[in-house]
Scaffold this motif. Sequence first.
Motif, PDB file in Angstrom:
ATOM      1  N   LEU A   1      13.041  -5.775   3.980  1.00  0.00           N
ATOM      2  CA  LEU A   1      13.440  -4.565   4.424  1.00  0.00           C
ATOM      3  C   LEU A   1      13.986  -3.800   2.789  1.00  0.00           C
ATOM      4  CD1 LEU A   1      14.393  -5.328   8.065  1.00  0.00           C
ATOM      5  CD2 LEU A   1      13.047  -3.547   7.396  1.00  0.00           C
ATOM      6  N   ILE A   2      14.914  -4.995   1.929  1.00  0.00           N
ATOM      7  CA  ILE A   2      15.675  -4.621   0.934  1.00  0.00           C
ATOM      8  C   ILE A   2      14.693  -3.660  -0.014  1.00  0.00           C
ATOM      9  CG2 ILE A   2      16.579  -4.702  -0.837  1.00  0.00           C
ATOM     10  CD1 ILE A   2      17.988  -6.946   0.805  1.00  0.00           C
ATOM     11  N   TYR A   3      13.669  -4.177  -0.104  1.00  0.00           N
ATOM     12  CA  TYR A   3      12.689  -3.231  -0.837  1.00  0.00           C
ATOM     13  C   TYR A   3      11.588  -2.441  -0.560  1.00  0.00           C
ATOM     14  CZ  TYR A   3       7.974  -2.628  -2.730  1.00  0.00           C
ATOM     15  OH  TYR A   3       6.496  -2.074  -3.827  1.00  0.00           O
ATOM     16  N   CYS A   4      11.815  -2.020   0.511  1.00  0.00           N
ATOM     17  CA  CYS A   4      11.048  -0.948   1.436  1.00  0.00           C
ATOM     18  C   CYS A   4      12.603   0.215   1.645  1.00  0.00           C
ATOM     19  CB  CYS A   4      11.012  -1.401   2.688  1.00  0.00           C
ATOM     20  SG  CYS A   4       9.167  -1.979   2.983  1.00  0.00           S
ATOM     21  N   TYR A   5      13.632  -0.423   1.299  1.00  0.00           N
ATOM     22  CA  TYR A   5      14.635   0.731   1.551  1.00  0.00           C
ATOM     23  C   TYR A   5      14.316   1.610  -0.290  1.00  0.00           C
ATOM     24  CZ  TYR A   5      15.949   0.010   6.482  1.00  0.00           C
ATOM     25  OH  TYR A   5      15.988   0.136   7.984  1.00  0.00           O
ATOM     26  N   GLN A   6      14.216   0.624  -1.195  1.00  0.00           N
ATOM     27  CA  GLN A   6      14.479   1.146  -2.436  1.00  0.00           C
ATOM     28  C   GLN A   6      13.819   1.573  -2.953  1.00  0.00           C
ATOM     29  OE1 GLN A   6      16.122  -2.318  -4.452  1.00  0.00           O
ATOM     30  NE2 GLN A   6      18.352  -2.781  -4.451  1.00  0.00           N
ATOM     31  N   GLN A   7      12.494   1.497  -2.765  1.00  0.00           N
ATOM     32  CA  GLN A   7      11.873   2.237  -3.004  1.00  0.00           C
ATOM     33  C   GLN A   7      11.527   3.822  -1.994  1.00  0.00           C
ATOM     34  OE1 GLN A   7       8.766   1.565  -5.329  1.00  0.00           O
ATOM     35  NE2 GLN A   7      10.284  -0.207  -5.991  1.00  0.00           N
ATOM     36  N   MET A   8      12.068   3.797  -0.861  1.00  0.00           N
ATOM     37  CA  MET A   8      12.254   5.104   0.164  1.00  0.00           C
ATOM     38  C   MET A   8      13.384   6.005  -0.536  1.00  0.00           C
ATOM     39  SD  MET A   8      11.419   2.993   3.769  1.00  0.00           S
ATOM     40  CE  MET A   8      11.565   4.376   4.373  1.00  0.00           C
ATOM     41  N   GLY A   9      14.744   5.783  -1.152  1.00  0.00           N
ATOM     42  CA  GLY A   9      15.171   5.695  -1.780  1.00  0.00           C
ATOM     43  C   GLY A   9      16.848   6.048  -1.168  1.00  0.00           C
TER      44      GLY A   9
ATOM     45  N   ASP B   1      19.061   4.320  -0.492  1.00  0.00           N
ATOM     46  CA  ASP B   1      20.097   2.569  -1.116  1.00  0.00           C
ATOM     47  C   ASP B   1      21.134   2.031  -0.123  1.00  0.00           C
ATOM     48  OD1 ASP B   1      18.626   2.939  -3.751  1.00  0.00           O
ATOM     49  OD2 ASP B   1      20.447   4.263  -4.757  1.00  0.00           O
ATOM     50  N   ASP B   2      21.564   3.416   0.622  1.00  0.00           N
ATOM     51  CA  ASP B   2      23.110   2.035   1.256  1.00  0.00           C
ATOM     52  C   ASP B   2      22.254   1.325   1.976  1.00  0.00           C
ATOM     53  OD1 ASP B   2      24.215   4.600   0.197  1.00  0.00           O
ATOM     54  OD2 ASP B   2      23.903   5.970   1.729  1.00  0.00           O
ATOM     55  N   SER B   3      21.358   2.114   3.041  1.00  0.00           N
ATOM     56  CA  SER B   3      20.945   1.288   4.041  1.00  0.00           C
ATOM     57  C   SER B   3      20.156  -0.210   3.407  1.00  0.00           C
ATOM     58  CB  SER B   3      19.155   0.766   4.447  1.00  0.00           C
ATOM     59  OG  SER B   3      19.670   2.432   5.715  1.00  0.00           O
ATOM     60  N   ALA B   4      19.373  -0.422   2.366  1.00  0.00           N
ATOM     61  CA  ALA B   4      19.591  -2.076   1.286  1.00  0.00           C
ATOM     62  C   ALA B   4      20.396  -2.151   1.108  1.00  0.00           C
ATOM     63  CB  ALA B   4      18.505  -1.636  -0.359  1.00  0.00           C
TER      64      ALA B   4
ATOM     65  N   LEU C   1       1.043  -0.859   0.188  1.00  0.00           N
ATOM     66  CA  LEU C   1       0.168   0.006   0.249  1.00  0.00           C
ATOM     67  C   LEU C   1       0.872   1.463  -0.124  1.00  0.00           C
ATOM     68  CD1 LEU C   1      -2.758  -1.479   2.449  1.00  0.00           C
ATOM     69  CD2 LEU C   1      -3.156  -0.932   0.235  1.00  0.00           C
ATOM     70  N   GLY C   2       2.303   1.109  -0.181  1.00  0.00           N
ATOM     71  CA  GLY C   2       2.874   2.173   0.165  1.00  0.00           C
ATOM     72  C   GLY C   2       3.609   2.838   1.642  1.00  0.00           C
ATOM     73  N   TYR C   3       3.334   1.962   2.804  1.00  0.00           N
ATOM     74  CA  TYR C   3       3.552   3.024   3.943  1.00  0.00           C
ATOM     75  C   TYR C   3       5.068   1.699   4.351  1.00  0.00           C
ATOM     76  CZ  TYR C   3      -2.042   4.310   4.150  1.00  0.00           C
ATOM     77  OH  TYR C   3      -2.931   3.895   3.419  1.00  0.00           O
ATOM     78  N   TYR C   4       5.800   2.697   3.999  1.00  0.00           N
ATOM     79  CA  TYR C   4       6.954   1.842   4.092  1.00  0.00           C
ATOM     80  C   TYR C   4       7.626   2.015   5.086  1.00  0.00           C
ATOM     81  CZ  TYR C   4       5.981   2.208  -1.471  1.00  0.00           C
ATOM     82  OH  TYR C   4       5.996   1.907  -2.279  1.00  0.00           O
ATOM     83  N   ASP C   5       7.486   3.446   5.683  1.00  0.00           N
ATOM     84  CA  ASP C   5       7.882   3.828   6.764  1.00  0.00           C
ATOM     85  C   ASP C   5       6.997   2.626   7.844  1.00  0.00           C
ATOM     86  OD1 ASP C   5       9.718   5.159   6.454  1.00  0.00           O
ATOM     87  OD2 ASP C   5       8.163   7.232   6.251  1.00  0.00           O
ATOM     88  N   GLU C   6       6.316   2.532   8.258  1.00  0.00           N
ATOM     89  CA  GLU C   6       5.527   1.528   8.755  1.00  0.00           C
ATOM     90  C   GLU C   6       5.569  -0.294   8.682  1.00  0.00           C
ATOM     91  OE1 GLU C   6       0.664   2.013   9.557  1.00  0.00           O
ATOM     92  OE2 GLU C   6       0.866   4.017   8.930  1.00  0.00           O
TER      93      GLU C   6
ATOM     94  N   SER D   1      17.693  -8.569  -5.974  1.00  0.00           N
ATOM     95  CA  SER D   1      17.877  -7.366  -5.691  1.00  0.00           C
ATOM     96  C   SER D   1      18.896  -6.001  -5.639  1.00  0.00           C
ATOM     97  CB  SER D   1      18.082  -6.822  -4.296  1.00  0.00           C
ATOM     98  OG  SER D   1      16.515  -7.588  -3.792  1.00  0.00           O
ATOM     99  N   GLU D   2      20.127  -6.661  -6.016  1.00  0.00           N
ATOM    100  CA  GLU D   2      21.478  -6.538  -6.324  1.00  0.00           C
ATOM    101  C   GLU D   2      21.686  -6.040  -7.607  1.00  0.00           C
ATOM    102  OE1 GLU D   2      26.339  -7.215  -4.805  1.00  0.00           O
ATOM    103  OE2 GLU D   2      24.924  -9.093  -5.893  1.00  0.00           O
ATOM    104  N   GLY D   3      21.251  -6.605  -8.947  1.00  0.00           N
ATOM    105  CA  GLY D   3      20.720  -6.327 -10.106  1.00  0.00           C
ATOM    106  C   GLY D   3      20.075  -4.937 -10.372  1.00  0.00           C
ATOM    107  N   ILE D   4      19.289  -4.849  -9.734  1.00  0.00           N
ATOM    108  CA  ILE D   4      18.762  -3.352  -8.740  1.00  0.00           C
ATOM    109  C   ILE D   4      19.574  -1.864  -9.028  1.00  0.00           C
ATOM    110  CG2 ILE D   4      16.908  -2.344  -7.920  1.00  0.00           C
ATOM    111  CD1 ILE D   4      15.472  -4.284  -8.245  1.00  0.00           C
ATOM    112  N   SER D   5      20.398  -2.401  -7.488  1.00  0.00           N
ATOM    113  CA  SER D   5      20.775  -1.470  -6.625  1.00  0.00           C
ATOM    114  C   SER D   5      22.294  -1.563  -8.279  1.00  0.00           C
ATOM    115  CB  SER D   5      21.534  -2.416  -5.596  1.00  0.00           C
ATOM    116  OG  SER D   5      22.655  -1.242  -5.150  1.00  0.00           O
ATOM    117  N   LYS D   6      22.841  -2.282  -8.759  1.00  0.00           N
ATOM    118  CA  LYS D   6      24.223  -1.738  -9.870  1.00  0.00           C
ATOM    119  C   LYS D   6      23.182  -0.676 -10.955  1.00  0.00           C
ATOM    120  CE  LYS D   6      27.782  -4.171  -7.929  1.00  0.00           C
ATOM    121  NZ  LYS D   6      27.044  -4.436  -6.874  1.00  0.00           N
TER     122      LYS D   6
END
Length: 306
Positions: A201-209, A211-214, A157-162, A241-246
């Motif tokens: 968590l990786i997905y949420c962090y990537q959506q939140m921008g 990238d360091d945490s992801a 639903l996009g409530y990434y912080d929660e 996920s690493e492919g997306i990060s790269k």
Amino acid sequence: MQMFRLFILLLVSTAELWVAQSTDNVAYHQIRKKYDYKKVNDTTALSYVDLLIALAKKEKNYSELTYAYQDALHFEPSGCRKKLYADSAITSAQHSCNNDLIASAYLGRGIVSYFIFKDYQPALDDYIKALSYARYSTSPYIKYIILYHLGVMKSYLGYYDEAVSQFEACSAFFRQEILKNNSPDILYNMRKGYYNTLNQLIYCYQQMGDDDSADHLIEIGKREIPKDLDFVQLRSYFFKSEGISKFRKENYEQSIADLNRALPELVRVNDFAGVSVIYFYLGKNKLAQHREQESFSFFRKVDSLY
């Protein structure tokens, strides 16, 4: 990018996170040993599961019957049949009068509704029912599994912080349990719970921008995840996920290599959402390299899947 959120959520096999099964009854345990090494959606296991179901029905052992239906969920590739097994698991669990089993059965049906049929309201209803029974449980495991899936719903639903807050609580619990001297079955469940939570968590962090945490969690997953066959699918999600990060770092060749490394296992388990994400990013990599015709072929694959 928001339209692809659903793709990335489909990280969890519908039966990877069940409550640890009892091995007190030797006959059931001996049958289960015939297939407990098999992978998700491996139909060769179903003949043994049918034996378990028949035995449990004959003996009116509703706990073992529930476990057997949940095992059937793990190996049955058909979504419609998964739903039937999930319904049967709820019925047998209710006959068992075991709150843990009832909670896990409702959770199982919710997972099928969410990930297989994309029926979000029925999934949420079942998660809430599961939580109501889990409140009477003496085992924290089932509570955190439900919390995990509610976090998945919030991230969709996009409530990434929660969602991050819930996933962090789950990962802390699973990590703590991994460090204990638990039995192999319990350790297996805790590891699956932990690495699935890291993926979310990786997905949420990537959506939140963030990238360091992801990237930090990606490195933990790559370094710590077991190398045995039981974790091949989970390792593939970390490579994805690493492919997306790269790609975001404009390291296109390494991104393509990581995505291609993740692809075969996700194709094998028929994870169309995960495969779609990989094709999408392969297309974006090729486009960034000005290889338009190759990029179009990957985008057409995404379109074809849908």
